[in-house]
Design a protein around this motif. Structure first.
Motif, short mmCIF file in Angstrom:
data_model
loop_
_atom_site.label_atom_id
_atom_site.label_comp_id
_atom_site.label_asym_id
_atom_site.label_seq_id
_atom_site.Cartn_x
_atom_site.Cartn_y
_atom_site.Cartn_z
N ILE A 84 0.85 -1.19 0.00
CA ILE A 84 0.00 0.00 0.00
C ILE A 84 0.89 1.24 0.00
O ILE A 84 1.56 1.52 1.00
CB ILE A 84 -0.93 0.02 1.22
N TRP A 87 4.94 3.77 3.06
CA TRP A 87 4.49 2.52 2.49
C TRP A 87 4.23 1.49 3.59
O TRP A 87 4.86 1.51 4.66
CB TRP A 87 5.53 1.95 1.54
N GLY A 111 -6.96 -6.86 5.30
CA GLY A 111 -6.93 -5.46 5.67
C GLY A 111 -7.00 -5.20 7.17
O GLY A 111 -7.24 -4.08 7.59
#
Length: 474
Positions: free
Chosen positions: A390, A408, A415
């Motif tokens: 991500i 990052w 999640g």
């Protein structure tokens, strides 16, 4: 499939190259054109004659179980371009053993190699068998007594060095950290030299790292205080090492640079090569190669280190994604990570599957458990998966620069939790490696191997879903 087992990929061969120049030159020799009298054996060796600029071709032989190389060319690089070209030819076409004895091969030679290759292979086999026989020997009483006295003298020198270092750290804390940027590195190099004189190379290395921190950018005071505290902890542990439990005492001795007093556990397994990368010492005098392995049966991680002097890479090279059956002898201490490769049982071959990953929470638990055994452990090897890279929100600057890369994360596919990716540190792959990881992911889950530490997770290798092919990040 060939007599030498499953052939390697071209990427795995080129990963052995000591530098970009050798990689490009080896690629040009990867076709059949310059080669003659090529062959291979079931014992895991390939050989051939490569036409060069002189009147005689270069004799090149590679032992795939090492891998190890020998070539009659004058190059001081290992492997040279001829060895790389021969391996690329083998990877593309295979090199089967010729029917009958080739010209120059002694009768009854089990490898079927010509004499110039067979002699070298036989020498390697004899050398590999020699340490196993030597381990059964025992030193006599006189040798044991001499070793004890030498150990006592060294312990006294280390104790004096530790006391001096404690005074240096006390002066650092008393005077504050603010002036360290102006003070420069020279004072710490002098202290490191004193630790070398005290026969404590592990302390010397940590002192040199401490001295480089003020030049490492924003946030250096906190990092310097952390490293100074760990160094103080190691000093106090050495001064009280006689009262520590043996596993922790072995770790302390290892951290100071002492050789283990006892032999470690030997584990025979099929070892998957998860990552390989090099780092240079602060003074540039030593290159350290770190090779991460994972036992397919035991599930045990192993760290194999090799070292190279200035201008010459370390000799041991294991391409990522290969599996080799070997005995790994683990050294006492260091959370059971450090190992030396012993006898190998046949040539290495590419893995047919990607490793199984764990959640980010399990990775943190594994690192925490390892810290109980080795409080100075920077990181723990972990395969994460499935995880999604991500990118953080832009903090300014261009895409891919340091500010952009700072936020990052690697998040579990559900999640629920994530690990930050550190911007700097040993083995970090900021910028290019992170965007490479994002491109591989395409927003979907990946399996990622890396080092999980107190600053986050440093990704080193990735696998896409349903693919056994590793992608080295960086």
């Amino acid at each position: 499939m060939t007599e030498q087992g499953v052939r390697w990929t071209a990427e795995q061969v080129l990963a052995l190259a000591p530098d970009d120049t050798s990689r490009k030159a080896g690629a040009r020799l990867g076709g059949a054109g310059p080669w003659s009298q090529t062959g291979g054996s079931a014992s895991g060796a390939v050989w051939g004659l490569c036409k060069g600029s002189g009147s005689k071709p270069y004799r090149t032989v590679v032992d795939l179980s090492g891998p190890a190389y020998k070539c009659s060319c004058p190059s001081r690089k290992f492997p040279c371009k001829h060895a790389l070209g021969l391996l690329l030819l083998w990877a593309a076409e295979g090199l089967d053993a010729p029917a009958g004895n080739p010209a120059g091969a002694p009768a009854g030679d089990p490898t079927g190699a010509p004499d110039w290759a067979g002699e070298w292979l036989a020498e390697r086999a004899a050398k590999a068998a020699r340490p196993a026989a030597d381990r059964s020997g025992r030193s006599g009483p006189a040798d044991a007594e001499g070793a004890r006295k030498r150990a006592e003298r060294r312990a006294a020198r280390i104790g004096a060095g530790v006391t001096e270092l404690e005074q240096r750290l006390a002066d650092l804390v008393r005077g504050g950290l603010a002036g360290q940027e102006r003070a420069g590195y020279a004072g710490w190099e002098e202290t490191a030299a004193r630790m070398v004189d005290a026969q404590a190379p592990g302390l010397a290395a940590r002192v040199r790292e401490l001295g480089t921190i003020p030049s490492c950018g924003t946030g250096w005071p906190a990092r310097m205080l952390e490293e100074a505290a760990l160094l103080h902890l190691l000093d106090r542990a050495w001064l009280g090492v006689s009262g520590l439990a043996e596993p922790l005492a072995s770790t302390v001795r290892s951290r100071l640079g002492l050789q283990p007093q006892t032999e470690g556990e030997a584990v025979r397994d099929h070892w998957l090569v998860l990552a390989q990368y090099d780092t240079a010492s602060p003074d540039g005098r030593l290159t350290t190669r770190r090779i991460w392995l994972r036992g397919l049966a035991s599930g045990r991680p192993a760290l194999v280190l090799d070292f190279g002097p200035p201008g010459r890479p370390p000799g041991l090279a294991l391409p990522v994604g290969l599996v080799l059956e070997a005995e790994a002898r683990f050294r006492p201490g260091s959370a059971g990570l450090r190992a030396d490769l012993g006898e190998r049982f046949g040539p290495a071959s590419p893995s047919r599957t990607a490793p199984t990953g764990v959640s980010t929470g399990a990775a943190l638990e594994a690192y925490g458990a390892a810290l109980r055994e080795d409080p100075w452990l920077e990181s723990w090897p972990v395969v994460l998966g499935p995880v999604v890279p991500i990118p953080g929100e832009r903090q300014g600057g261009r895409q891919g620069d340091q500010q952009d890369s700072a936020a990052w994360q690697l998040a579990d596919a559900e999640g629920t939790s994530a690990l930050p990716v550190p911007l700097t540190g040993a083995g970090s792959r900021p910028g290019t490696g992170l965007w490479q990881l994002a491109a591989l992911s395409g927003g979907g889950p990946l399996t990622v191997f890396g080092e999980c530490g107190h600053r986050g997770f440093t990704p080193l290798t990735a696998w896409q879903p349903d693919s056994p092919e590793p992608v080295v990040l960086g």
